[in-house]
Design an enzyme around this catalytic site. Structure first.
Site, PDB file in Angstrom:
ATOM      1  CB  SER A 211      -0.838   0.079   1.281  1.00 25.36           C
ATOM      2  OG  SER A 211      -1.650  -1.020   1.420  1.00 25.36           O
TER       3      SER A 211
ATOM      4  CG  HIS B  13      -2.868  -1.023  -3.655  1.00 31.14           C
ATOM      5  ND1 HIS B  13      -3.429   0.210  -3.417  1.00 31.14           N
ATOM      6  CD2 HIS B  13      -2.715  -1.597  -2.432  1.00 31.14           C
ATOM      7  CE1 HIS B  13      -3.609   0.371  -2.119  1.00 31.14           C
ATOM      8  NE2 HIS B  13      -3.178  -0.709  -1.506  1.00 31.14           N
TER       9      HIS B  13
ATOM     10  CD  GLU C  17      -4.587   2.902  -6.209  1.00 30.51           C
ATOM     11  OE1 GLU C  17      -4.943   4.082  -6.250  1.00 30.51           O
ATOM     12  OE2 GLU C  17      -3.961   2.421  -5.233  1.00 30.51           O
TER      13      GLU C  17
ATOM     14  CG  ASN D 295      -4.119   4.313   0.590  1.00 30.63           C
ATOM     15  OD1 ASN D 295      -5.294   4.295   0.942  1.00 30.63           O
ATOM     16  ND2 ASN D 295      -3.354   3.246   0.617  1.00 30.63           N
TER      17      ASN D 295
HETATM   18  N1  LIG Z   1      -5.211  -4.539   5.331  1.00 31.27           N
HETATM   19  C1  LIG Z   1      -5.528  -3.706   4.366  1.00 31.27           C
HETATM   20  O1  LIG Z   1      -6.544  -3.006   4.420  1.00 31.27           O
HETATM   21  C2  LIG Z   1      -4.667  -3.625   3.133  1.00 31.27           C
HETATM   22  C3  LIG Z   1      -5.202  -3.066   1.968  1.00 31.27           C
HETATM   23  C4  LIG Z   1      -4.416  -3.036   0.825  1.00 31.27           C
HETATM   24  C5  LIG Z   1      -3.114  -3.526   0.859  1.00 31.27           C
HETATM   25  N2  LIG Z   1      -2.613  -4.053   2.026  1.00 31.27           N
HETATM   26  C6  LIG Z   1      -1.238  -4.569   1.988  1.00 31.27           C
HETATM   27  O2  LIG Z   1      -1.296  -5.987   1.943  1.00 31.27           O
HETATM   28  C7  LIG Z   1      -0.162  -6.539   2.608  1.00 31.27           C
HETATM   29  C8  LIG Z   1      -0.613  -7.495   3.684  1.00 31.27           C
HETATM   30  O3  LIG Z   1      -1.461  -6.832   4.578  1.00 31.27           O
HETATM   31  P1  LIG Z   1      -2.513  -7.608   5.482  1.00 31.27           P
HETATM   32  O4  LIG Z   1      -3.359  -6.554   6.109  1.00 31.27           O
HETATM   33  O5  LIG Z   1      -3.156  -8.710   4.726  1.00 31.27           O
HETATM   34  O6  LIG Z   1      -1.529  -8.210   6.594  1.00 31.27           O
HETATM   35  P2  LIG Z   1      -1.726  -9.494   7.505  1.00 31.27           P
HETATM   36  O7  LIG Z   1      -0.803  -9.333   8.630  1.00 31.27           O
HETATM   37  O8  LIG Z   1      -3.183  -9.731   7.774  1.00 31.27           O
HETATM   38  O9  LIG Z   1      -1.222 -10.702   6.565  1.00 31.27           O
HETATM   39  C9  LIG Z   1       0.128 -10.945   6.253  1.00 31.27           C
HETATM   40  C10 LIG Z   1       0.319 -12.440   6.202  1.00 31.27           C
HETATM   41  O10 LIG Z   1       1.619 -12.715   5.714  1.00 31.27           O
HETATM   42  C11 LIG Z   1       2.107 -13.854   6.405  1.00 31.27           C
HETATM   43  N3  LIG Z   1       3.571 -13.890   6.291  1.00 31.27           N
HETATM   44  C12 LIG Z   1       4.483 -13.188   6.992  1.00 31.27           C
HETATM   45  N4  LIG Z   1       5.726 -13.487   6.566  1.00 31.27           N
HETATM   46  C13 LIG Z   1       5.588 -14.402   5.573  1.00 31.27           C
HETATM   47  C14 LIG Z   1       6.506 -15.106   4.737  1.00 31.27           C
HETATM   48  N5  LIG Z   1       7.807 -14.897   4.855  1.00 31.27           N
HETATM   49  N6  LIG Z   1       6.011 -15.977   3.833  1.00 31.27           N
HETATM   50  C15 LIG Z   1       4.684 -16.178   3.719  1.00 31.27           C
HETATM   51  N7  LIG Z   1       3.766 -15.544   4.477  1.00 31.27           N
HETATM   52  C16 LIG Z   1       4.223 -14.662   5.386  1.00 31.27           C
HETATM   53  C17 LIG Z   1       1.606 -13.674   7.816  1.00 31.27           C
HETATM   54  O11 LIG Z   1       1.581 -14.901   8.522  1.00 31.27           O
HETATM   55  C18 LIG Z   1       0.209 -13.121   7.556  1.00 31.27           C
HETATM   56  O12 LIG Z   1      -0.782 -14.130   7.495  1.00 31.27           O
HETATM   57  C19 LIG Z   1       0.642  -5.355   3.122  1.00 31.27           C
HETATM   58  O13 LIG Z   1       1.630  -5.038   2.180  1.00 31.27           O
HETATM   59  C20 LIG Z   1      -0.392  -4.262   3.202  1.00 31.27           C
HETATM   60  O14 LIG Z   1       0.164  -2.969   3.092  1.00 31.27           O
HETATM   61  C21 LIG Z   1      -3.354  -4.125   3.161  1.00 31.27           C
END
Ligand SMILES: NC(=O)c1ccc[n+]([C@@H]2O[C@H](COP(=O)([O-])OP(=O)(O)OC[C@H]3O[C@@H](n4cnc5c(N)ncnc54)[C@H](O)[C@@H]3O)[C@@H](O)[C@H]2O)c1
Length: 523
Positions: free
Chosen positions: A119, A140, A152, A190
């Site tokens: 993000s 994204h 995106e 964002n």
């Molecule tokens: N939450 C949101 O609203 C949102 C929206 C858009 C983008 N994002 C982006 O998406 C990404 C993930 O965010 P999220 O909210 O899903 O986080 P999250 O913490 O819910 O999920 C991340 C997952 O990655 C796993 N993980 C960690 N290290 C790992 C590895 N080495 N190999 C495999 N899996 C691994 C974790 O166990 C976890 O389940 C980030 O880059 C975030 O910026 C989040």
């Protein structure tokens, strides 16, 4: 490029949703997590979401079985070797993402695409760590991924055109609407949303208006589905501060520097819904919404005055539309059965100053010798509020000067309720409440278009499909009128001396009629 086999690394909040989107579009998905425990938690997350669709009648049992059957849990990154595209959805830390990408480099075919769902990190920095940076774009998705239609597609200076084309085509195949952008902090959605939310936090912090009035100004005055302070609670104040810091580093200026209150609340553990409290409190009994009722309604218990004195704005404080509004207001008040006098010497209990968005209650009230009885009334940009034109109850801004009495403010609240309008109270500051929030937000959108970063359609698609706006910023600008935008921003720029509010040349062009405001794609 034909994409049939995909991989998802990281099956958390976003990854599980993205895997679901892929599988529902007919792609075979291999999902990889950090360890066996998190993998089974991620698969259950996805499964729960699919089962919910079955229970709501949106999927048949057979469709469920078919979709679930396309998702294969992979114990390690090595199981992704056959994938045409892998998306990494691991936590938002450059080192973690880079480690995953270099592992993927070892196992994937060199032609495979490695997309990132970051993000706020630089896609360029993530790509530069790969052996094939030309094949590392941003993809994204928005939360919740199965619902939000925006993707995106982020290209860097290194991205190969075929990669951008393949990811754009894939997003369309998933039933999403892609918006193609270069790698810049916050991309489109964002970078527009966060400074607007930050501004709302600052207005609250500086006692421009109460929490509930700020949120009501946006829902009832602009027609957005949620107020900015409630939305900050939903996103998380800590997450919001982190994104603002990234934006501040890239762009500088007052719009992006996190409001001190956001940091204080975060430090206090009040990070929003997830912690049970932020700007609002969230009780266990009512997890979906604020536990406390909104502020007392400003309709108040005060009796509706029988006669009201209406003062025109001082000459020069606003051109035609200003006095038109005063005349319109006079007839609205009269139609509600309340007598209106324009003579300030009449001993009425309430004096209404029909101010413009520049504000300025005290001057005319003092000149009339009625400072304690005078309340400013402003009807901000009509027609934008919730409900369609004609059905919307309309919103009035009541503005007190330092000398306005509580009694006069209560009488003004009763008057506005009689007129059938909702009311918010604002400090007497340039732009007042709705205009200050709306036009500063639209200014950011216009600046993004003027920069050539995206198109008017890109702005509106991003905000309607990514943030749930009923109409995008360019459409809001067309509906509110670019002249009004120049007027309000001009007042804010003069009043605060902050260049972040200066009307940009492109807006002045729109206002001068040199070119029409593109209507955008608001729905
Ligand atoms: N939450 C949101 O609203 C949102 C929206 C858009 C983008 N994002 C982006 O998406 C990404 C993930 O965010 P999220 O909210 O899903 O986080 P999250 O913490 O819910 O999920 C991340 C997952 O990655 C796993 N993980 C960690 N290290 C790992 C590895 N080495 N190999 C495999 N899996 C691994 C974790 O166990 C976890 O389940 C980030 O880059 C975030 O910026 C989040």
């Amino acid at each position: 490029m034909d994409i049939r086999e995909v991989g998802v690394v990281g099956l958390g909040t976003m990854g599980a949703g993205i895997a679901e989107v892929f599988a529902r579009a007919g792609l075979r998905v291999t999902a990889v997590e950090a360890d066996a425990g998190t993998l089974s938690a991620g698969v259950s997350l996805l499964d729960r979401s699919l089962r919910k669709l079955v229970s709501r009648g949106r999927l048949t049992q057979d469709e469920y079985a078919e979709i679930a059957g396309r998702v294969r849990p992979g114990p390690a990154i090595a199981t992704l070797s056959g994938a045409d595209l892998v998306i990494e959805v691991v936590p938002e830390q450059l080192a973690v993402k880079r480690a995953v990408i270099s592992e993927l480099d070892q196992v994937l075919r060199p032609s495979a695409i490695i997309a990132t769902n970051t993000s706020s990190l630089s896609v360029t920095s993530i790509a530069a760590g790969s052996a094939h940076p030309g094949r590392v774009p941003g993809m994204h998705f928005f939360n919740p991924a199965p619902v939000m239609r925006l993707v995106e597609v982020v290209t860097t200076v290194l991205t190969e055109p075929a990669t951008a084309a393949a990811v754009t085509a894939l997003a369309t195949r998933l039933g999403k609407t892609p918006v193609l952008v270069n790698d810049r902090a916050g991309f489109v959605a964002n970078a527009l949303l966060l400074p607007y939310l930050n501004h709302a936090a600052r207005l609250f912090e500086t006692k421009h208006a109460t929490r509930d009035d700020i949120d009501l100004a946006v829902t009832a005055g602009i027609g957005l589905p949620m107020g900015p302070l409630a939305l900050l609670d939903l996103i998380g104040l800590d997450t919001s501060v982190a994104i603002l810091e990234v934006l501040a580093r890239e762009f500088g200026g007052t719009r992006y520097a996190p409001a001190p209150l956001l940091r204080r609340l975060t430090d206090a553990g009040r990070t929003g819904r997830k912690s049970g409290a932020g700007f609002y409190e969230y009780s266990e009994e009512r997890p979906g919404g604020p536990a406390r009722p909104p502020d007392e309604d400003h309709a108040d218990l005060s009796p509706v005055p029988g006669t009201v004195t209406l003062i025109d704005p001082p000459a020069g404080a606003g051109a035609g539309p200003h006095s038109d509004r005063a005349a319109e207001l006079a007839s609205q008040i009269a139609a509600a059965g309340i007598s209106v006098t324009r003579n300030p010497a009449h001993a009425t209990e309430l004096v209404i100053v029909a101010i413009g968005p520049e504000g300025g209650v005290l001057g005319p009230a003092t000149a009339a010798g009625r400072a304690a009885d005078a309340v400013g009334l402003h009807l901000p940009v009509p027609g934008l509020g919730s409900g369609t034109a004609g059905q919307s109850p309309g919103l009035a801004e009541l503005v007190r000067s330092p000398l306005t009495s509580d009694r006069a403010l209560a009488a003004a609240g009763a008057l506005v309720a009689r007129l059938g309008m909702r009311v918010v109270r604002s400090a007497d500051r340039p732009g007042l409440l709705v205009g200050a929030l709306l036009f500063a937000h639209l200014r950011d959108a216009i600046a993004m278009v003027a920069d050539g970063y995206t198109t008017p359609e890109g702005v509106d698609t991003a905000m309607t499909l990514g943030c749930g706006y009923p109409r995008g910023p360019m459409r809001l600008l067309a509906d509110a009128g670019p002249q009004e935008a120049v007027r309000v921003l001009g007042a804010m720029h003069r009043g605060y001396g902050d260049p972040a509010f200066a009307p940009p040349p492109l807006l002045r062009d729109y206002a001068a009629g040199g070119q029409p405001v593109p209507g955008g794609t608001g729905t």
